[in-house]
Design a protein around this motif. Sequence first.
Motif, PDB file in Angstrom:
ATOM      1  N   PHE A  58       0.866  -1.169   0.000  1.00 31.78           N
ATOM      2  CA  PHE A  58       0.000   0.000   0.000  1.00 31.78           C
ATOM      3  C   PHE A  58       0.907   1.223   0.000  1.00 31.78           C
ATOM      4  N   ALA A  59       0.593   2.220  -0.821  1.00 34.86           N
ATOM      5  CA  ALA A  59       1.479   3.369  -0.974  1.00 34.86           C
ATOM      6  C   ALA A  59       0.680   4.662  -1.001  1.00 34.86           C
ATOM      7  N   TYR A  60       1.179   5.666  -0.275  1.00 37.28           N
ATOM      8  CA  TYR A  60       0.684   7.032  -0.434  1.00 37.28           C
ATOM      9  C   TYR A  60       1.229   7.597  -1.742  1.00 37.28           C
ATOM     10  N   THR A  63       1.283  23.261  10.797  1.00 37.84           N
ATOM     11  CA  THR A  63       1.744  24.634  10.996  1.00 37.84           C
ATOM     12  C   THR A  63       3.225  24.802  10.701  1.00 37.84           C
ATOM     13  N   ASN A  64       4.022  23.748  10.880  1.00 39.07           N
ATOM     14  CA  ASN A  64       5.484  23.813  10.732  1.00 39.07           C
ATOM     15  C   ASN A  64       6.114  24.814  11.693  1.00 39.07           C
ATOM     16  N   ASN A  65       5.424  25.080  12.795  1.00 36.41           N
ATOM     17  CA  ASN A  65       5.894  26.053  13.784  1.00 36.41           C
ATOM     18  C   ASN A  65       6.854  25.372  14.757  1.00 36.41           C
ATOM     19  N   GLN A  66       8.007  25.007  14.236  1.00 37.90           N
ATOM     20  CA  GLN A  66       9.027  24.342  15.025  1.00 37.90           C
ATOM     21  C   GLN A  66      10.349  24.414  14.275  1.00 37.90           C
ATOM     22  N   GLU A  67      11.423  24.013  14.956  1.00 37.79           N
ATOM     23  CA  GLU A  67      12.736  24.075  14.332  1.00 37.79           C
ATOM     24  C   GLU A  67      12.850  23.052  13.208  1.00 37.79           C
ATOM     25  N   GLY A  68      13.841  23.270  12.371  1.00 37.67           N
ATOM     26  CA  GLY A  68      14.089  22.331  11.288  1.00 37.67           C
ATOM     27  C   GLY A  68      14.449  20.958  11.827  1.00 37.67           C
ATOM     28  N   THR A  69      13.847  19.922  11.243  1.00 37.35           N
ATOM     29  CA  THR A  69      14.105  18.545  11.648  1.00 37.35           C
ATOM     30  C   THR A  69      13.458  17.603  10.648  1.00 37.35           C
ATOM     31  N   MET A  70      13.620  16.305  10.859  1.00 33.43           N
ATOM     32  CA  MET A  70      12.982  15.303  10.002  1.00 33.43           C
ATOM     33  C   MET A  70      11.858  14.640  10.774  1.00 33.43           C
ATOM     34  N   LEU A  71      10.636  14.782  10.277  1.00 26.17           N
ATOM     35  CA  LEU A  71       9.466  14.096  10.810  1.00 26.17           C
ATOM     36  C   LEU A  71       9.125  12.948   9.859  1.00 26.17           C
ATOM     37  N   TRP A  72       8.068  12.230  10.180  1.00 27.62           N
ATOM     38  CA  TRP A  72       7.566  11.247   9.221  1.00 27.62           C
ATOM     39  C   TRP A  72       6.061  11.154   9.358  1.00 27.62           C
ATOM     40  N   TYR A  73       5.405  10.918   8.225  1.00 37.56           N
ATOM     41  CA  TYR A  73       3.954  10.756   8.237  1.00 37.56           C
ATOM     42  C   TYR A  73       3.641   9.281   7.998  1.00 37.56           C
ATOM     43  N   HIS A  74       2.669   8.797   8.760  1.00 40.01           N
ATOM     44  CA  HIS A  74       2.331   7.377   8.651  1.00 40.01           C
ATOM     45  C   HIS A  74       0.898   7.161   9.086  1.00 40.01           C
ATOM     46  N   MET A  80      -5.017  -0.986  13.705  1.00 39.44           N
ATOM     47  CA  MET A  80      -4.503  -1.326  12.366  1.00 39.44           C
ATOM     48  C   MET A  80      -3.167  -0.677  12.050  1.00 39.44           C
ATOM     49  N   THR A  81      -2.625   0.101  12.977  1.00 33.18           N
ATOM     50  CA  THR A  81      -1.389   0.833  12.663  1.00 33.18           C
ATOM     51  C   THR A  81      -0.268  -0.113  12.270  1.00 33.18           C
ATOM     52  N   ARG A  82      -0.108  -1.204  13.017  1.00 32.65           N
ATOM     53  CA  ARG A  82       0.995  -2.137  12.735  1.00 32.65           C
ATOM     54  C   ARG A  82       0.884  -2.715  11.336  1.00 32.65           C
ATOM     55  N   LEU A  83      -0.363  -2.948  10.869  1.00 33.05           N
ATOM     56  CA  LEU A  83      -0.576  -3.569   9.565  1.00 33.05           C
ATOM     57  C   LEU A  83      -0.429  -2.556   8.438  1.00 33.05           C
ATOM     58  N   ASN A  84      -0.988  -1.363   8.607  1.00 36.19           N
ATOM     59  CA  ASN A  84      -0.930  -0.365   7.539  1.00 36.19           C
ATOM     60  C   ASN A  84       0.480   0.174   7.334  1.00 36.19           C
ATOM     61  N   VAL A  85       1.211   0.389   8.417  1.00 37.38           N
ATOM     62  CA  VAL A  85       2.595   0.847   8.269  1.00 37.38           C
ATOM     63  C   VAL A  85       3.454  -0.274   7.679  1.00 37.38           C
ATOM     64  N   TYR A  86       3.245  -1.501   8.146  1.00 34.71           N
ATOM     65  CA  TYR A  86       3.975  -2.647   7.597  1.00 34.71           C
ATOM     66  C   TYR A  86       3.688  -2.807   6.102  1.00 34.71           C
ATOM     67  N   ALA A  87       2.445  -2.509   5.693  1.00 32.34           N
ATOM     68  CA  ALA A  87       2.072  -2.627   4.282  1.00 32.34           C
ATOM     69  C   ALA A  87       2.672  -1.533   3.426  1.00 32.34           C
ATOM     70  N   GLY A  88       3.196  -0.450   4.053  1.00 31.72           N
ATOM     71  CA  GLY A  88       3.887   0.566   3.260  1.00 31.72           C
ATOM     72  C   GLY A  88       3.485   2.001   3.491  1.00 31.72           C
ATOM     73  N   LEU A  89       2.504   2.271   4.365  1.00 37.73           N
ATOM     74  CA  LEU A  89       1.970   3.624   4.487  1.00 37.73           C
ATOM     75  C   LEU A  89       2.819   4.477   5.429  1.00 37.73           C
ATOM     76  N   ALA A  90       3.929   4.981   4.898  1.00 34.69           N
ATOM     77  CA  ALA A  90       4.820   5.860   5.651  1.00 34.69           C
ATOM     78  C   ALA A  90       5.695   6.631   4.682  1.00 34.69           C
ATOM     79  N   GLY A  91       6.046   7.858   5.057  1.00 39.71           N
ATOM     80  CA  GLY A  91       6.945   8.682   4.250  1.00 39.71           C
ATOM     81  C   GLY A  91       7.589   9.748   5.113  1.00 39.71           C
ATOM     82  N   LEU A  92       8.591  10.425   4.562  1.00 39.61           N
ATOM     83  CA  LEU A  92       9.339  11.435   5.307  1.00 39.61           C
ATOM     84  C   LEU A  92       8.786  12.834   5.064  1.00 39.61           C
TER      85      LEU A  92
END
Length: 782
Positions: free
Chosen positions: A262-264, A378-389, A395-407
């Motif tokens: 599964f892909a975003y 808002t991006n109201n924070q210092e520069g850094t790397m987050l991730w969306y998932h 179902m989080t364990r299954l959906n993330v395992y299936a591919g639903l995550a990005g930087l």
Amino acid sequence: MKRHTPPNGGILTADKERPSLKSMAQISPIPLTLLACALFFGLAHTASAVVVVKRPDLSVAVLQPVPTLRANAMSQVQVRVSNTVKVANAPINITFTLPTNVTAPLKFSRDADHWVCTTSGQIVSCAYDLPLYAGRVSNLRIPVTPVASSLGTTPSPFIASVAAAATETNLLNNGPVAMIPAVPVAALALTGIVDPTGTYSLPVLSPMKIPKYALPLPNPTAPFFKHIPNTVSVPGTDSYTLDIRQVKAQILPPGFPATDVFAYGDPARPDTFTYPAHTIVARSTDVAVNASGLGKPIKVQYLNTLTATGHIVPVDHSIHGTDAGEPDIRSVGHLHGAKIINENSDGYSEAWHSPNGQNGIPMTVPSVPYNPNPFDYTNNQEGTMLWYHDHTLGMTRLNVYAGLAGLYMIRDDNEMAMIANNQLPSGPHEVPLVLQDRMFHTDGSLAYPDVDVIGTGVTPSTVPEFFGDVMVVNGAAWPYLQVEPRKYRFRILNGSNARFYTLGLKAGAAGVPIPFQLIGSDGGFLNAPTTATTLTVAPAERYDIIVDFSALKGKNITLTNSAGTPFGGAGAAAPTIGLHDQLMQFKVNLPLSAAPVATIPTTLRAPIAPLVQTDPLAAPHQVLLGETVDQFNRILPILGTPSAGFLSWMDPVTEHPLNNTVETWEIFNNSVDAHPVHLHDGDFQVIERQPFNAVLGAKGELTNITYPAPATPALVIEKGWKDTVIAYPSLTSNPLAVAGDIVNGEVTRVRMKFEGFGQFVWHCHITEHEDHDMMRPMSVLQ
């Protein structure tokens, strides 16, 4: 005479580009002795030289596929581009035609991202972004997969052409060149093994038979791997639309099948549906680091039009969030690490949406309803790397395992100034590393435990933790990255379900440790770099490191792992040699490019001010991590408080911090495992850890708490802003303790500023724990 190489790559020599003294004497009435004297005194410098014009001459060749073509398995066809005489300037473009019934990925890169290719129908278009000098060759390996219907047939030719370079006149070698495969498409025969643990109903691929370092590492910060924002619809805001599709990803190396994931992706750009998902890049709006005024908020519209008939990994319908007739295909996005965010945009786990039009069913009081509108970041924070998932309840364990995550990368003025001043590696020398572990069936599909292993009658059944035997980085199994002998910046994310990593860098067969510099953690830069040789990263944690390959030219450097499973307890199993002990390899085999080598500063930021508790007289807020069993006698990791004991998702809320205040939290771990604890709605600072003893109550509550040893301060690498912290157990924890027993554990103290108000959550980020039942709602009050 001395040979001189001009910047354009041509070869200029005095004896070839100018007439010789002998030849000049033959055509000149001046006596040879006088001519020699004139040359000696420089008089001949006024004469015009005879210029020989040199042009590039490109040629293209196509080699046989390796390995032999097999239905539904990837092979690679090597396209060799060479040049003679004079430099051919970038870009160099290739057109590659696929036979009928042979496919290629919609987008891929090779040669450290210098070759970038996109596929439309049967045409693969590739561009090389470096000049090709005289006498040089560039090899492009194109991944191709015959479909099952081509079994037993010889495909029509693979055809390649290289476009004419500027000023090139000899086009005879530019193609088209056709290559007919020497062997017809064969059947793929992969031998599976029966899982010795009995958790898989179907045979799985033997990880020991999967070649290592056979796939190049994709770079999620490469320009072609970034989502393109809509800057028009909402002035002053970058807008994105992300849908979900089922696509094939080549996680396994050549000779193995592709894997359904599964892909975003952006529905307007089909090539963006990838695993991991394409990267979103933002600029900080925090006034302290946005003097340039370039910061903008972002809107993300999450869709879910996934047409799959069922989930690609097994769903256990016996745990909360899946036991009330909820559809198997559903999702809600969460931006992990967003510091200031509204509850409607945080991805509350009950607020999911399904392609069938069904929305999340409120279970908690209060709850957050499904939000059909774009999420506001808002991006109201210092520069850094987050991730969306994905963050769907149960179902989080299954959906993330299936591919639903990005930087999701946030840049700020401080970071950009260091890049501009050549104090941080950037561009192709900044590479994220998303660390995950997976298992596969013989057809390439994802394998996930689906067997009732303890006789509960529940099949498929959830497991306490998932540990895969195939190490995956940026969506590729045991990949390699070609690097120059220079400094690189690696942005590390542990995106695994449950596996911790204790990372190291080892050179050559002897395994000589290579030091590196730590410069940042979850929420941004540390005050100053710190040197280390190992780094432990829990699920969802992020770290920012610098590795200097300058003295390692020609060597292979392995990224290793020494963390046991389950992590933190006395009974942790060491990583298996040849599997979990290695993740990827860096090949220091690229020539040093013209880009300057970064000089890392001794100070990275204005010093982080310690958080001070808003109410100095308030007692710390105490929470509990424990372990019990569910109604089926399965291990049930659970949260609660020391005074109330174990509490489920449905129990009344016990965490009520006030908006815009700072609290001290004491996280008591009475379980046998380490847990990565993630708090939504802000960042925190890790203060210290301390062992404790207590008397265990009937509901898991703790009484008569004592502290047999002094506290130890947070690690140096934890002195930055954090949103996830490792809560360690005691190495002598008793998993069989009953009410009245004296138990021990460790308390982790953090100080948190709660930025927004509304309904949020806190949880363990081992996703199997999060789903069952280690997540609690949290109401942040005004």
